[in-house]
Design an enzyme around this catalytic site. Structure first.
Site, PDB file in Angstrom:
ATOM      1  N   SER A 113      24.664 -97.551 -12.679  1.00  0.00           N
ATOM      2  CA  SER A 113      24.496 -97.768 -11.246  1.00  0.00           C
ATOM      3  C   SER A 113      25.794 -97.582 -10.473  1.00  0.00           C
ATOM      4  O   SER A 113      26.362 -96.494 -10.454  1.00  0.00           O
ATOM      5  CB  SER A 113      23.897 -99.155 -11.003  1.00  0.00           C
ATOM      6  N   HIS A 114      26.281 -98.635  -9.839  1.00  0.00           N
ATOM      7  CA  HIS A 114      27.451 -98.572  -8.973  1.00  0.00           C
ATOM      8  C   HIS A 114      28.759 -98.756  -9.733  1.00  0.00           C
ATOM      9  O   HIS A 114      29.827 -98.763  -9.115  1.00  0.00           O
ATOM     10  CB  HIS A 114      27.339 -99.662  -7.907  1.00  0.00           C
ATOM     11  N   LYS A 126      18.301 -97.720 -19.450  1.00  0.00           N
ATOM     12  CA  LYS A 126      17.188 -98.652 -19.269  1.00  0.00           C
ATOM     13  C   LYS A 126      15.876 -97.890 -19.375  1.00  0.00           C
ATOM     14  O   LYS A 126      15.830 -96.664 -19.202  1.00  0.00           O
ATOM     15  CB  LYS A 126      17.269 -99.376 -17.929  1.00  0.00           C
ATOM     16  N   ASP A 278      24.971 -94.975  -4.001  1.00  0.00           N
ATOM     17  CA  ASP A 278      25.795 -95.320  -5.162  1.00  0.00           C
ATOM     18  C   ASP A 278      25.610 -94.335  -6.306  1.00  0.00           C
ATOM     19  O   ASP A 278      25.038 -93.256  -6.139  1.00  0.00           O
ATOM     20  CB  ASP A 278      25.480 -96.743  -5.627  1.00  0.00           C
ATOM     21  N   ASP A 280      23.698 -94.046  -9.020  1.00  0.00           N
ATOM     22  CA  ASP A 280      22.389 -93.532  -9.424  1.00  0.00           C
ATOM     23  C   ASP A 280      21.411 -93.399  -8.271  1.00  0.00           C
ATOM     24  O   ASP A 280      20.239 -93.101  -8.481  1.00  0.00           O
ATOM     25  CB  ASP A 280      21.787 -94.398 -10.529  1.00  0.00           C
ATOM     26  N   ASP A 282      20.232 -95.645  -5.970  1.00  0.00           N
ATOM     27  CA  ASP A 282      19.266 -96.667  -5.580  1.00  0.00           C
ATOM     28  C   ASP A 282      19.809 -97.663  -4.562  1.00  0.00           C
ATOM     29  O   ASP A 282      19.069 -98.522  -4.078  1.00  0.00           O
ATOM     30  CB  ASP A 282      18.694 -97.394  -6.806  1.00  0.00           C
ATOM     31  N   ARG A 283      21.090 -97.562  -4.210  1.00  0.00           N
ATOM     32  CA  ARG A 283      21.661 -98.468  -3.211  1.00  0.00           C
ATOM     33  C   ARG A 283      22.011 -97.704  -1.936  1.00  0.00           C
ATOM     34  O   ARG A 283      22.129 -96.484  -1.948  1.00  0.00           O
ATOM     35  CB  ARG A 283      22.907 -99.168  -3.763  1.00  0.00           C
ATOM     36  N   GLU A 364      17.225-106.417  -1.734  1.00  0.00           N
ATOM     37  CA  GLU A 364      18.242-107.310  -2.270  1.00  0.00           C
ATOM     38  C   GLU A 364      19.501-107.193  -1.417  1.00  0.00           C
ATOM     39  O   GLU A 364      19.789-106.123  -0.873  1.00  0.00           O
ATOM     40  CB  GLU A 364      18.575-106.953  -3.715  1.00  0.00           C
ATOM     41  N   LYS A 377      14.528 -99.589  -6.118  1.00  0.00           N
ATOM     42  CA  LYS A 377      15.177 -99.508  -4.809  1.00  0.00           C
ATOM     43  C   LYS A 377      15.604 -98.071  -4.585  1.00  0.00           C
ATOM     44  O   LYS A 377      15.786 -97.313  -5.523  1.00  0.00           O
ATOM     45  CB  LYS A 377      16.348-100.481  -4.715  1.00  0.00           C
TER      46      LYS A 377
END
Length: 544
Positions: A113-114, A126, A278, A280, A282-283, A364, A377
């Site tokens: 992720s980030h 995952k 970010d 991947d 998703d943010r 979130e 997300k």
């Protein structure tokens, strides 16, 4: 081609966290380490045998090598077909989109992720189920249990697949289809938002924007959608080429790590709109001219205005937020007469609510927002949602948020992160607070009276499962809160996150500085938790 069975022994510590298994690259690169975890997926997810699997990642260091390993193991374990993103690239929301569109039996996402990327940095893996979302705890616990007793894994001895060439190839009896990583996702976005209105906004010549892809996975997605389909000028997407080390930067879209974008949005010549995503994809971070939209406010604003977009014009069924996220969305839900759920941190907790049709939007505070269009997300989705609102309402970002505060009141909110603190010291801090909780209700702390103090426990309203010890909450009369929790997204030490919130209904007090407004609560949190004494930190690493 017969599978090769390799003997192995278990590794300690392969329990997935809130977003999968994350470790340093050097840990994953050990002989058998990745293979053990991947085999545990195939050993517990029996529907993958004879089924279709989606595989892709954010392009970080070790992404390509891991994909080749997974492809050989998938073939050896009887998977019939794999859809893999060209170049090994698939954003996390795109994986969910593809799983759902093609009704596959699941997907493997390769990302931390980030977190930073590179030979000495982080990697992650995952599993997402057939609904497109992160595996629930029952599934990840089964995988973890298998990793602790595993003694063999299955693979094929065969050459690597060319991941850069669109088309199909064979590994044994398994078909590998290298797909355009952007096309299906872009089509979904075009079905949800008014691209004509956004394009008109861009064509007006009165609107200036930048999107910072942070040399991460959303670069190709943002270039295709913002520049090619919506007509934003070339160069609108900054840092648009995914790099294995994210250009040496930290791909976390916040005020600390996207300083170049923040600077472009400041001052008289500042941009009208800035956004970032970010590692991947998703943010998201949303900026206006001299204005930062907190993720908590973003969720609330999108919920209150969802009817202005094509994909949500019929209204929304409900909202869910993670427990540490501010209560701004709760006020919107109450006004709209719809359900609002408070869940533990971790996107997987929204899955049952989405699948049951109880909610439409969720979010979130950690810069993640999404809806029922996928089961992750989705950073670029949130950016397009905001652009659609700006095009329809014909107001600035600050004006839209200001109107929202006047209608619903403002939840002043901040998060203080203490990164890579000693894990034992952090655990001791949490234990210390738990021992104080029985005596806190009714106690006066500064100008605040404690209404409750607890360790958050969540009972899933759909399946009845219970998740305990999900964060420490100290609530005060009048709605102010202090929340503390240890994050599960890092790879070394512990990250202590401290969340501070207070509610202000008076519009004349909506333009105050957030840190100054919350200063008394910040002091209470530091002193009550004995943060300096127990972590050695006098100041947080990051404030958002």
């Amino acid at each position: 081609m017969d599978p090769t069975v390799i003997k192995t022994t278990p590794f300690a510590g392969q329990r997935p966290g809130t977003s999968g298994l994350r470790k340093k690259v050097r840990v994953f690169a050990q002989p058998h380490y990745l293979e053990n975890f991947v085999q545990s997926i195939f050993d517990t997810q029996h529907e993958l045998a004879g089924g279709t699997l989606v595989v892709g990642g954010d392009g970080r260091y070790y992404n390509r090598e891991a994909i080749q390993t997974i492809l050989r193991m998938a073939a050896a374990n009887g998977v019939a077909r794999v859809l893999v993103g060209q170049g090994g690239i698939l954003s996390t929301p795109a994986v969910s989109c593809i799983i759902r569109k093609y009704h596959t039996q699941g997907g493997i996402v390769l990302s931390a992720s980030h977190n930073p990327g590179g030979p000495e940095e982080d990697f992650g893996i995952k599993f997402n189920g057939a609904a497109g979302g992160p595996a629930p705890e029952s599934v990840t616990e089964a995988m973890y249990a298998r990793t602790q007793v595993i003694d063999t894994y299955r693979t094929l001895d065969c050459p690597d697949i060319d991941l850069d060439q669109l088309g199909t190839a064979q590994i044994g009896a398994m078909q590998v289809q290298v797909i355009d990583p952007v096309a299906d996702y872009a089509a979904l976005m075009e079905s949800l938002f008014d691209f004509d209105a956004i394009k008109a906004l861009f064509d007006s010549g009165l609107f200036r924007l930048r999107f910072d892809a942070m040399h991460a996975v959303t670069g190709p997605y943002a270039i295709e959608i913002l520049e090619n389909r919506l007509g934003a000028s070339p160069g609108t997407v900054m840092n648009g080429v995914p790099l294995p080390d994210f250009g040496g930067h930290h791909p976390d879209p916040n005020l600390a790590h996207a300083q170049e974008l923040v600077a472009l949005c400041q001052g008289a010549k500042g941009l009208d709109f800035g956004a970032a995503s970010d590692g991947d994809g998703d943010r998201n971070m949303i900026l206006g001219k001299d204005f930062f939209v907190t993720p908590s406010d973003s969720l609330a604003v999108l919920a209150a205005n969802a009817h202005l977009t094509p994909g949500y014009k019929a209204g929304i069924r409900g909202i869910a937020r993670s427990m540490p996220t501010s209560q701004a969305a709760d006020r919107v839900a109450e006004a709209m007469g719809i359900e609002c759920f408070e869940t533990p941190t971790g996107w997987k907790f929204f899955g049952n609510l989405l699948d049951a049709g109880r909610i439409t939007l969720c979010g979130e505070e950690s810069f993640g927002t999404g809806s029922d269009h996928v089961r992750e997300k989705d950073g670029l989705w949130a950016v397009l949602f905001w652009l659609n609102l700006l095009a329809v309402r014909k107001q600035s970002v600050a004006e839209i948020v200001g109107d929202h505060w006047r209608q619903f009141g403002r939840n002043y909110y901040t998060r203080h992160d203490y990164e890579a603190v000693d894990a034992h010291g952090a655990a001791d801090l949490v234990h210390h607070l738990r021992t104080l909780f029985p005596e806190l209700p009714g106690k006066r702390l500064g100008d605040y009276t404690v209404a409750y103090a607890d360790d958050f426990e969540y009972t899933d309203p759909i399946d009845g499962s219970v998740s305990s010890h999900q964060g420490l909450r100290i609530g005060f009369e009048g709605g102010a809160r202090i929340v503390l929790r240890l994050s599960g997204t890092g790879t070394e030490g512990a990250t202590l996150r401290v969340y501070i919130e207070s509610y202000e209904p008076d519009p004349s007090k909506h333009q105050q500085d957030t840190q100054e407004t919350l200063a008394p609560l910040i002091v209470i949190a530091r002193e009550l938790a004995q943060i300096e004494a127990r972590t050695g930190r006098t100041e947080p690493t990051v404030i958002t």
